[in-house]
Scaffold this motif. Structure first.
Motif, mmCIF file in Angstrom:
data_model
loop_
_atom_site.group_PDB
_atom_site.id
_atom_site.type_symbol
_atom_site.label_atom_id
_atom_site.label_comp_id
_atom_site.label_asym_id
_atom_site.label_seq_id
_atom_site.Cartn_x
_atom_site.Cartn_y
_atom_site.Cartn_z
ATOM 1 N N ASP A 204 39.855 20.679 79.254
ATOM 2 C CA ASP A 204 40.096 21.505 78.084
ATOM 3 C C ASP A 204 41.383 21.055 77.411
ATOM 4 O O ASP A 204 42.064 20.131 77.858
ATOM 5 N N ALA A 205 41.720 21.717 76.314
ATOM 6 C CA ALA A 205 42.894 21.305 75.543
ATOM 7 C C ALA A 205 44.173 21.411 76.365
ATOM 8 O O ALA A 205 45.057 20.554 76.260
ATOM 9 N N ARG A 206 44.274 22.437 77.223
ATOM 10 C CA ARG A 206 45.480 22.603 78.024
ATOM 11 C C ARG A 206 45.635 21.464 79.033
ATOM 12 O O ARG A 206 46.733 20.961 79.256
ATOM 13 N N THR A 207 44.522 21.045 79.610
ATOM 14 C CA THR A 207 44.561 19.937 80.561
ATOM 15 C C THR A 207 44.974 18.649 79.870
ATOM 16 O O THR A 207 45.821 17.903 80.366
ATOM 17 N N ARG A 208 44.370 18.368 78.727
ATOM 18 C CA ARG A 208 44.713 17.146 77.997
ATOM 19 C C ARG A 208 46.179 17.143 77.597
ATOM 20 O O ARG A 208 46.859 16.118 77.649
ATOM 21 N N ASP A 209 46.697 18.315 77.217
ATOM 22 C CA ASP A 209 48.111 18.403 76.844
ATOM 23 C C ASP A 209 49.010 18.148 78.054
ATOM 24 O O ASP A 209 50.035 17.465 77.938
#
Length: 332
Positions: A204-209
């Motif tokens: 998800d976006a949090r993981t990619r960040d």
């Protein structure tokens, strides 16, 4: 196309009438999934390659024994499982201990994508395929004795019935069920407690960040920033180098600080192995006027923090399809 259909096309009734080229064509269709199966059993990409070759050789020599009672695919899986057990008996008579696996090697996602989908359209099948290829699973399964390990993979990953596993291993159904119970108990001892929260390939976006920030902090050798991304119980290892560090203080003090000491000129390239995010790091080499391979960090992320870092040496870069060098401007 099934093996039976292909045999009909060839105008023969059994494998004993098939020439080597046609047999190879039948077997090669299953190479990648057999390789993944052997990799789960052995934890080593290279050993899995050797075992698949041995599987095809044994299958060719024993082709007349295939009677069509099971699918050709299942027949090959049975031969592959026994080839793995033979290798383990010869080269690794004792399972891993202490939470680390020195022979562990990464498996590139680009090759995992070659495995036929089969029933993987079902959400449960997708979850099983992902979870059972992640490094934490591989490490846990390597702590099991070989036969319970085989039972676990055949029953829980491939979904074989106990009767079929018993026939393959020459055991009773009761023995197989008992081995499965022991194997599951052993896995619970070594698997992360938050298994349901494993990131896998569902980034998800949090993981990619988080992966981006970890990469930037590593390139900048910003140790406090990296430490802030780690869980209190983070684990770090670097197979085949011995050593398992557990806990933020141990990881930062004995792993990250030592590793970054005097290091300047890093570049990070995102990649993915074992359905987990990974970063390939390159180090500037003045005499080569280029960034050359250094290490690959594979991350396990739980609840927005890094729970585990498994680092691999530069000899794994070619297998992962990574560039052998980066030019001065950092482009590939």
């Amino acid at each position: 196309m099934s093996a039976h259909t292909r045999l009909e096309e060839l105008g023969v009734s059994g494998l004993g009438e098939v020439d080597e080229a046609a047999f190879s064509e039948l077997a090669e269709r299953h190479r990648r999934e057999l390789h993944v199966h052997c990799y789960r059993m052995l934890g080593s990409f290279e050993d899995a390659e050797d075992t698949v070759q041995e599987t095809f050789l044994r299958a060719w020599r024993r082709r007349e024994t295939y009677e069509g009672r099971s699918t050709f695919r299942a027949w090959l899986y049975g031969i592959a499982t026994n080839a793995c057990l033979d290798l383990l008996a010869k080269h690794r008579p004792e399972p891993a201990t202490g939470g680390e696996v020195l022979w562990l090697q990464p498996y590139p996602d680009r090759l995992l994508d070659e495995v036929p989908a089969g029933g993987a359209d079902e959400p449960e099948a997708v979850a099983v395929a992902r979870e059972t290829i992640e490094l934490a699973y591989l490490v846990a399964v390597q702590h099991l004795a070989p036969r319970p390990r085989a039972v676990l993979i055949l029953r829980d990953v491939l979904g074989w019935p106990a009767k079929q596993v018993a026939a393959l291993l020459g055991d009773s159904v009761n023995s197989v069920n008992s081995a499965l119970q022991r194997a599951r108990a052993g896995m619970r001892e070594h698997l992360p407690a938050e298994r349901q929260d494993w990131t896998g390939g569902d980034e998800d976006a949090r993981t990619r960040d988080l992966v981006r920030r970890y990469t930037e902090a590593s390139v900048a050798t910003d140790i406090p920033a990296i430490a802030a991304m780690l869980r209190d119980d983070v684990r770090c290892s670097m197979p085949p180098t011995p050593g398992l560090y557990i806990g933020r203080d141990a990881v930062v003090g004995n792993w990250i600080e030592d590793g970054f000491e005097g290091m300047q000129g890093l570049r990070g390239v995102p990649t993915a192995v074992n359905r987990q995010p990974a970063i390939a790091f390159y180090l500037w080499q003045e005499e080569q006027s280029a960034y050359l391979p250094l290490t690959i960090d594979v991350l396990r992320i739980t609840d927005g923090a890094i729970a585990e870092i498994t680092t691999f040496h530069d000899d794994q870069f070619p297998r992962l399809g990574l560039p052998e060098r980066l030019p001065a401007d950092g482009t590939e």
